[in-house]
Design a protein around this motif. Structure first.
Motif, PDB file in Angstrom:
ATOM      1  N   THR A 104       0.838  -1.202   0.000  1.00  0.00           N
ATOM      2  CA  THR A 104       0.000   0.000   0.000  1.00  0.00           C
ATOM      3  C   THR A 104       0.871   1.249   0.000  1.00  0.00           C
ATOM      4  OG1 THR A 104      -1.785  -1.139   1.170  1.00  0.00           O
ATOM      5  CG2 THR A 104      -1.799   1.250   1.226  1.00  0.00           C
ATOM      6  N   GLY A 105       1.860   1.283   0.902  1.00  0.00           N
ATOM      7  CA  GLY A 105       2.755   2.430   0.949  1.00  0.00           C
ATOM      8  C   GLY A 105       3.526   2.604  -0.337  1.00  0.00           C
ATOM      9  N   MET A 138      -6.905   1.815  -3.784  1.00  0.00           N
ATOM     10  CA  MET A 138      -7.046   0.421  -3.392  1.00  0.00           C
ATOM     11  C   MET A 138      -5.803  -0.319  -3.852  1.00  0.00           C
ATOM     12  SD  MET A 138      -8.843  -2.070  -2.022  1.00  0.00           S
ATOM     13  CE  MET A 138     -10.581  -1.630  -1.982  1.00  0.00           C
ATOM     14  N   VAL A 139      -5.128  -0.979  -2.931  1.00  0.00           N
ATOM     15  CA  VAL A 139      -3.883  -1.679  -3.261  1.00  0.00           C
ATOM     16  C   VAL A 139      -4.176  -2.908  -4.117  1.00  0.00           C
ATOM     17  CG1 VAL A 139      -3.890  -3.160  -1.211  1.00  0.00           C
ATOM     18  CG2 VAL A 139      -1.701  -2.522  -2.261  1.00  0.00           C
ATOM     19  N   GLN A 140      -3.187  -3.318  -4.927  1.00  0.00           N
ATOM     20  CA  GLN A 140      -3.301  -4.509  -5.765  1.00  0.00           C
ATOM     21  C   GLN A 140      -2.173  -5.479  -5.428  1.00  0.00           C
ATOM     22  OE1 GLN A 140      -5.833  -4.993  -7.977  1.00  0.00           O
ATOM     23  NE2 GLN A 140      -6.698  -3.035  -7.353  1.00  0.00           N
ATOM     24  N   SER A 141      -2.456  -6.774  -5.560  1.00  0.00           N
ATOM     25  CA  SER A 141      -1.450  -7.793  -5.274  1.00  0.00           C
ATOM     26  C   SER A 141      -0.302  -7.740  -6.268  1.00  0.00           C
ATOM     27  CB  SER A 141      -2.074  -9.197  -5.333  1.00  0.00           C
ATOM     28  OG  SER A 141      -2.946  -9.404  -4.259  1.00  0.00           O
ATOM     29  N   LEU A 152      -6.617   6.436   1.820  1.00  0.00           N
ATOM     30  CA  LEU A 152      -6.764   4.990   1.729  1.00  0.00           C
ATOM     31  C   LEU A 152      -8.132   4.429   2.089  1.00  0.00           C
ATOM     32  CD1 LEU A 152      -3.314   3.901   3.181  1.00  0.00           C
ATOM     33  CD2 LEU A 152      -3.916   4.420   0.824  1.00  0.00           C
ATOM     34  N   PRO A 153      -8.741   4.804   3.218  1.00  0.00           N
ATOM     35  CA  PRO A 153      -9.956   4.090   3.646  1.00  0.00           C
ATOM     36  C   PRO A 153     -11.151   4.424   2.773  1.00  0.00           C
ATOM     37  CG  PRO A 153      -9.511   5.898   5.143  1.00  0.00           C
ATOM     38  CD  PRO A 153      -8.371   5.869   4.165  1.00  0.00           C
ATOM     39  N   SER A 154     -11.649   3.432   2.036  1.00  0.00           N
ATOM     40  CA  SER A 154     -12.714   3.673   1.069  1.00  0.00           C
ATOM     41  C   SER A 154     -13.988   4.198   1.707  1.00  0.00           C
ATOM     42  CB  SER A 154     -13.013   2.385   0.303  1.00  0.00           C
ATOM     43  OG  SER A 154     -13.387   1.340   1.188  1.00  0.00           O
ATOM     44  N   SER A 155     -14.252   3.815   2.947  1.00  0.00           N
ATOM     45  CA  SER A 155     -15.489   4.246   3.597  1.00  0.00           C
ATOM     46  C   SER A 155     -15.419   5.669   4.122  1.00  0.00           C
ATOM     47  CB  SER A 155     -15.826   3.305   4.758  1.00  0.00           C
ATOM     48  OG  SER A 155     -14.801   3.342   5.736  1.00  0.00           O
ATOM     49  N   PRO A 183      -4.198   7.378   5.875  1.00  0.00           N
ATOM     50  CA  PRO A 183      -4.905   6.116   6.094  1.00  0.00           C
ATOM     51  C   PRO A 183      -6.144   6.266   6.974  1.00  0.00           C
ATOM     52  CG  PRO A 183      -2.593   6.030   6.836  1.00  0.00           C
ATOM     53  CD  PRO A 183      -2.986   7.464   6.708  1.00  0.00           C
ATOM     54  N   ILE A 184      -6.493   7.496   7.368  1.00  0.00           N
ATOM     55  CA  ILE A 184      -7.556   7.718   8.345  1.00  0.00           C
ATOM     56  C   ILE A 184      -8.845   8.195   7.689  1.00  0.00           C
ATOM     57  CG2 ILE A 184      -8.223   8.999  10.425  1.00  0.00           C
ATOM     58  CD1 ILE A 184      -5.190   9.189  11.052  1.00  0.00           C
TER      59      ILE A 184
END
Length: 300
Positions: A131-132, A258-261, A235-238, A213-214
């Motif tokens: 993510t970072g 949104m992070v991806q693998s 970061l937080p979608s909600s 991230p908050i």
């Protein structure tokens, strides 16, 4: 094999230890005997019916989790052989099924675990580290010399983000509690602001990049300190509703993320709490507090 299923979305009482058949792998996959699992805020949110819950609806059984480290016991890929020690984030934001003794994983989403790193630390250096990394490389294009503000700098994503930003050559300012100040500075931050006693928007300015991230009111407060032409990644979608529009009105690039693998990553991971696999509910409750330093890991 041992596995923890989610009977239904809700509290930790919905997590149930059970026995399931070992997965059968397909072409390009490996079977990993899991040694450690990292628990992320998205695990907790998904368990409660938010986060990635939509991807699990209809799954029977429902198995949470994405971050793993373990040993390859079967391979249908040229990337790994039996006995390789690997780690990675599996199928995020899809279905990872990591809360199990064995996990079928796409080989290209894993990396070899360095010999100097234990399984617990390797599992911790997956979703949060990616993510970072993706926030700074794929979304914000962080450059040397830029001023970066990282919120929750002692947390799972934050403590990796500080290291990545410093490695890039940025000037890093983190927000954290006073008890985590020395930890954040030890990661490479140039400054650390105690969010309990100081409002960051009153003590910093001319920021090129904010990683948040908050969400919530942190979006509006962060926009006050970013230069025109700067970047806010939330970061937080909600909790990032309207970030793009709010940022655009101030001449700032605002990005939900949104992070991806990916099969990559090697950073110092701080593991603050470890729980046995059978204590998964306790691990969820620890993450749910939002006060853990670094990462929470479950081990076999």
């Amino acid at each position: 094999m041992k596995a923890i299923i989610l009977k239904d979305f809700g509290g930790v009482e919905q997590l149930e230890l059970t026995e399931l058949p070992t997965p059968v792998i397909g072409e390009g996959e490996v079977l990993v005997q899991v040694k450690a699992i990292s628990i992320n805020p998205v695990d907790v949110k998904t368990r409660a019916g938010k986060g990635a819950a939509g991807t699990l609806k209809g799954e029977n059984p429902m198995i949470l989790g994405w971050d793993i480290a373990g040993i390859v016991t079967e391979s249908r890929s040229e990337l790994f052989v039996v006995g390789d020690e690997v780690f990675g984030m599996v199928n995020f934001p899809g279905i990872g099924r990591a809360y199990a003794e064995y996990v079928a994983a796409p080989a290209d989403q894993l990396a070899l675990k360095p010999e100097s790193v234990d399984f617990e630390s390797a599992a911790a250096a997956t979703l949060a580290a990616l993510t970072g990394w993706q926030a700074f490389s794929d979304h914000g294009r962080l450059r040397p010399g830029q001023r970066v503000l990282i919120h929750a700098a002692a947390g799972g994503v934050g403590h990796f983000a500080v290291q990545i930003a410093r490695h890039t050559g940025a000037y890093v300012i983190g927000t954290a509690s006073a008890e985590n100040r020395e930890f954040v500075l030890s990661l490479g931050a140039n400054e650390c602001i105690d969010y309990k006693t100081q409002r960051f928007e009153e003590v910093v300015k001319d920021i090129d990049f904010v990683l948040d991230p908050i969400g919530g009111d942190y979006i509006d407060r962060s926009l006050q300190v970013i230069k025109k032409g700067g970047t806010l990644v939330c970061l937080p979608s909600s909790a990032n509703a309207g970030v793009q529009e709010k940022a655009r009105a101030k001449g700032i690039l605002g990005l939900p993320m949104m992070v991806q693998s990916l099969g990559d990553g090697d950073l110092r991971a701080e593991v603050s709490k470890k729980f046995a696999f059978e204590k998964m509910a306790e691990a969820h409750l620890a993450v749910e507090t939002g006060k853990t330093r670094g990462k929470v890991v479950v081990i076999f």
